[in-house]
Design a protein around this motif. Structure first.
Motif, short mmCIF file in Angstrom:
data_model
loop_
_atom_site.label_atom_id
_atom_site.label_comp_id
_atom_site.label_asym_id
_atom_site.label_seq_id
_atom_site.Cartn_x
_atom_site.Cartn_y
_atom_site.Cartn_z
N SER A 1 0.92 -1.26 0.03
CA SER A 1 0.24 0.04 -0.08
C SER A 1 0.78 1.24 0.07
O SER A 1 2.12 1.10 0.24
CB SER A 1 -0.96 -0.01 1.11
OG SER A 1 -1.63 -1.16 1.29
N VAL B 1 1.16 5.09 1.72
CA VAL B 1 0.38 5.77 2.81
C VAL B 1 1.10 7.53 2.71
O VAL B 1 2.31 7.58 2.36
CB VAL B 1 0.88 5.37 4.29
CG1 VAL B 1 0.65 6.23 5.21
CG2 VAL B 1 0.30 3.87 4.11
N GLY C 1 -4.25 6.40 4.19
CA GLY C 1 -3.86 5.42 3.22
C GLY C 1 -4.43 5.93 1.98
O GLY C 1 -5.54 6.33 1.68
N ARG D 1 -4.38 0.73 -1.58
CA ARG D 1 -3.98 -0.49 -1.06
C ARG D 1 -3.88 -1.64 -1.99
O ARG D 1 -4.56 -1.56 -3.00
CB ARG D 1 -4.96 -1.05 0.29
CG ARG D 1 -6.04 -1.24 -0.05
CD ARG D 1 -7.01 -1.77 1.27
NE ARG D 1 -8.24 -2.07 0.44
CZ ARG D 1 -9.07 -2.31 1.40
NH1 ARG D 1 -9.20 -1.98 2.71
NH2 ARG D 1 -10.36 -2.72 1.13
N SER E 1 -10.10 4.96 4.48
CA SER E 1 -10.05 4.27 3.34
C SER E 1 -11.22 4.68 2.33
O SER E 1 -11.96 4.05 2.00
CB SER E 1 -10.12 2.90 3.13
OG SER E 1 -11.00 2.26 4.08
#
Length: 159
Positions: A44, A46, A53, A56, A108
């Motif tokens: 992922s 970040v 995030g 991913r 997310s």
């Protein structure tokens, strides 16, 4: 008296050297810390500044300064890594967390990205919204076109 003045002058030069060294060191650390703002975590990416995030389970990515292109669960994402750079996303809503019939508002979600990036977040509804150059790179990271880069090149990786 002159000896004292000379001694004071040497001491002030010494302290000035230490102060300037400290300022330069802090500046260099600031540059290095900013350059590591976007970090890979397992599979992922970040944003360490906002602790959010961005994509991913990344299946393909490319980097062409100052941009990072990713293709993963959240969709196609283009990150401008310059200070106050923009984020462009063609969301795959199926990749976002889905709770009780609604997309979550955790790290997310489109909502949290909008909250963090504001008018620097561009949400696209079609691949045609990207520029032609961006579309070429997107086709490469989504395995629709042959690669421009060597597969072992650190700037490009497709899983």
């Amino acid at each position: 008296m002159e000896e004292q003045l000379e001694k004071d002058y040497k001491m002030s030069k010494k302290y000035l050297f230490y102060v300037l060294t400290f300022i330069v060191s802090i500046s260099i650390l600031g540059i290095f810390s900013y350059s590591f703002r976007y970090q890979w975590f397992i599979n992922s990416i970040v944003d360490q500044k906002y602790k959010i995030g961005l994509n991913r389970d990344i299946k393909g990515f490319a980097a062409e300064y100052p941009y990072i292109y990713t293709y993963g669960d959240y969709g196609i994402l283009i990150i401008n890594t310059l200070p106050n750079g923009s984020i462009k996303i063609l969301p795959n809503y199926k990749g976002f967390t889905h709770i009780d019939g609604a997309y979550s508002i955790d790290d997310s979600s489109i909502y949290s990205l909008q909250k963090v990036y504001g008018d620097r977040l561009y949400i696209y509804s079609s691949i045609d919204d990207f520029t032609e150059d961006e579309q070429l790179i997107i086709d490469e990271i989504t395995n629709k076109q042959p690669k421009r880069f060597d597969k072992n090149d650190w700037l490009y990786k497709s899983f």
